[in-house]
Motif scaffolding. Structure first.
Motif, short mmCIF file in Angstrom:
data_model
loop_
_atom_site.label_atom_id
_atom_site.label_comp_id
_atom_site.label_asym_id
_atom_site.label_seq_id
_atom_site.Cartn_x
_atom_site.Cartn_y
_atom_site.Cartn_z
N GLU A 86 0.80 -1.22 0.00
CA GLU A 86 0.00 0.00 0.00
C GLU A 86 0.84 1.28 0.00
O GLU A 86 0.31 2.36 -0.25
CB GLU A 86 -0.94 0.02 1.21
N LEU A 87 2.12 1.16 0.27
CA LEU A 87 2.97 2.35 0.35
C LEU A 87 3.19 2.96 -1.03
O LEU A 87 3.41 2.25 -2.01
CB LEU A 87 4.33 1.99 0.96
N LYS A 88 3.16 4.26 -1.10
CA LYS A 88 3.35 5.00 -2.34
C LYS A 88 4.83 5.31 -2.59
O LYS A 88 5.22 5.62 -3.70
CB LYS A 88 2.56 6.31 -2.32
N GLU A 89 5.64 5.27 -1.54
CA GLU A 89 7.07 5.54 -1.65
C GLU A 89 7.80 4.67 -0.64
O GLU A 89 7.20 4.17 0.31
CB GLU A 89 7.37 7.01 -1.42
N PRO A 90 9.10 4.48 -0.83
CA PRO A 90 9.86 3.66 0.11
C PRO A 90 9.80 4.20 1.54
O PRO A 90 9.76 5.40 1.76
CB PRO A 90 11.29 3.74 -0.42
N CYS A 91 9.79 3.30 2.48
CA CYS A 91 9.74 3.66 3.89
C CYS A 91 10.54 2.61 4.66
O CYS A 91 10.32 1.42 4.48
CB CYS A 91 8.29 3.68 4.38
N THR A 92 11.44 3.06 5.50
CA THR A 92 12.22 2.14 6.32
C THR A 92 11.71 2.22 7.75
O THR A 92 11.55 3.31 8.29
CB THR A 92 13.71 2.51 6.29
N ILE A 93 11.44 1.06 8.34
CA ILE A 93 11.02 0.99 9.73
C ILE A 93 11.97 0.09 10.49
O ILE A 93 12.66 -0.75 9.91
CB ILE A 93 9.57 0.48 9.89
N VAL A 94 12.00 0.26 11.79
CA VAL A 94 12.77 -0.61 12.67
C VAL A 94 11.76 -1.25 13.61
O VAL A 94 11.06 -0.55 14.34
CB VAL A 94 13.83 0.18 13.46
N LEU A 95 11.67 -2.55 13.56
CA LEU A 95 10.75 -3.29 14.42
C LEU A 95 11.43 -3.52 15.76
O LEU A 95 12.58 -3.97 15.82
CB LEU A 95 10.40 -4.63 13.76
N ILE A 96 10.72 -3.20 16.85
CA ILE A 96 11.27 -3.36 18.20
C ILE A 96 10.27 -4.15 19.05
O ILE A 96 9.16 -4.43 18.60
CB ILE A 96 11.58 -1.98 18.85
N GLY A 97 10.65 -4.49 20.23
CA GLY A 97 9.75 -5.14 21.17
C GLY A 97 9.41 -6.59 20.82
O GLY A 97 10.19 -7.29 20.17
N GLY A 98 8.24 -7.00 21.25
CA GLY A 98 7.81 -8.39 21.07
C GLY A 98 7.72 -8.83 19.63
O GLY A 98 7.97 -9.99 19.31
N GLY A 99 7.37 -7.93 18.73
CA GLY A 99 7.31 -8.26 17.31
C GLY A 99 8.67 -8.64 16.77
O GLY A 99 8.82 -9.58 15.99
N ALA A 100 9.70 -7.90 17.18
CA ALA A 100 11.07 -8.20 16.75
C ALA A 100 11.51 -9.56 17.29
O ALA A 100 12.10 -10.36 16.57
CB ALA A 100 12.02 -7.11 17.21
N VAL A 101 11.19 -9.81 18.53
CA VAL A 101 11.52 -11.11 19.13
C VAL A 101 10.79 -12.23 18.39
O VAL A 101 11.38 -13.26 18.06
CB VAL A 101 11.17 -11.13 20.63
N GLY A 102 9.51 -12.01 18.09
CA GLY A 102 8.73 -13.02 17.38
C GLY A 102 9.28 -13.35 16.01
O GLY A 102 9.32 -14.51 15.60
N LEU A 103 9.72 -12.34 15.27
CA LEU A 103 10.27 -12.58 13.94
C LEU A 103 11.64 -13.25 14.02
O LEU A 103 11.99 -14.06 13.16
CB LEU A 103 10.35 -11.28 13.15
N ARG A 104 12.40 -12.93 15.04
CA ARG A 104 13.74 -13.53 15.18
C ARG A 104 13.66 -14.99 15.61
O ARG A 104 14.40 -15.83 15.15
CB ARG A 104 14.57 -12.72 16.19
N TYR A 105 12.76 -15.28 16.52
CA TYR A 105 12.61 -16.64 17.07
C TYR A 105 11.25 -17.19 16.67
O TYR A 105 10.39 -17.42 17.51
CB TYR A 105 12.77 -16.62 18.59
N LYS A 106 11.06 -17.38 15.38
CA LYS A 106 9.77 -17.81 14.83
C LYS A 106 9.20 -19.01 15.58
O LYS A 106 9.88 -19.99 15.80
CB LYS A 106 9.91 -18.13 13.36
N GLY A 107 7.94 -18.86 15.94
CA GLY A 107 7.25 -19.97 16.59
C GLY A 107 7.34 -19.99 18.10
O GLY A 107 6.51 -20.62 18.75
N SER A 108 8.32 -19.31 18.67
CA SER A 108 8.47 -19.41 20.11
C SER A 108 8.01 -18.15 20.86
O SER A 108 8.08 -18.11 22.07
CB SER A 108 9.93 -19.71 20.47
N HIS A 109 7.55 -17.14 20.14
CA HIS A 109 7.10 -15.91 20.80
C HIS A 109 5.93 -15.32 20.03
O HIS A 109 5.95 -15.26 18.81
CB HIS A 109 8.23 -14.89 20.87
N VAL A 110 4.89 -14.91 20.73
CA VAL A 110 3.75 -14.23 20.14
C VAL A 110 3.51 -12.93 20.88
O VAL A 110 3.93 -12.77 22.03
CB VAL A 110 2.47 -15.11 20.16
#
Length: 64
Positions: free
Chosen positions: A19-43
């Motif tokens: 949906e983005l009209k132009e490039p956008c860089t984000i930094v994921l922090i918190g529980g979401g970052a943990v969840g993506l790093r350790y797939k399946g073991s954190h929600v």
């Protein structure tokens, strides 16, 4: 409150990216970052993001 796993985060972020009209860089922090790093073991119930361009913090919530 509903909890989400890494695969759901990835799907959500890909949909937002489409949906983005132009490039956008984000930094994921918190529980979401943990969840993506350790797939399946954190929600979590939200994604906490830093918008890299401005440094301002904002939170995107997945609704289910």
């Amino acid at each position: 409150m509903r909890k989400f796993a890494a695969a759901q985060f990835e799907d959500f972020l890909r949909r937002v990216d489409c949906e983005l009209k132009e490039p956008c860089t984000i930094v994921l922090i918190g529980g979401g970052a943990v969840g993506l790093r350790y797939k399946g073991s954190h929600v979590t119930s939200d994604l906490d993001l830093l918008r890299a361009a401005s440094g301002r913090r904002w939170t995107g919530r997945m609704r289910g």
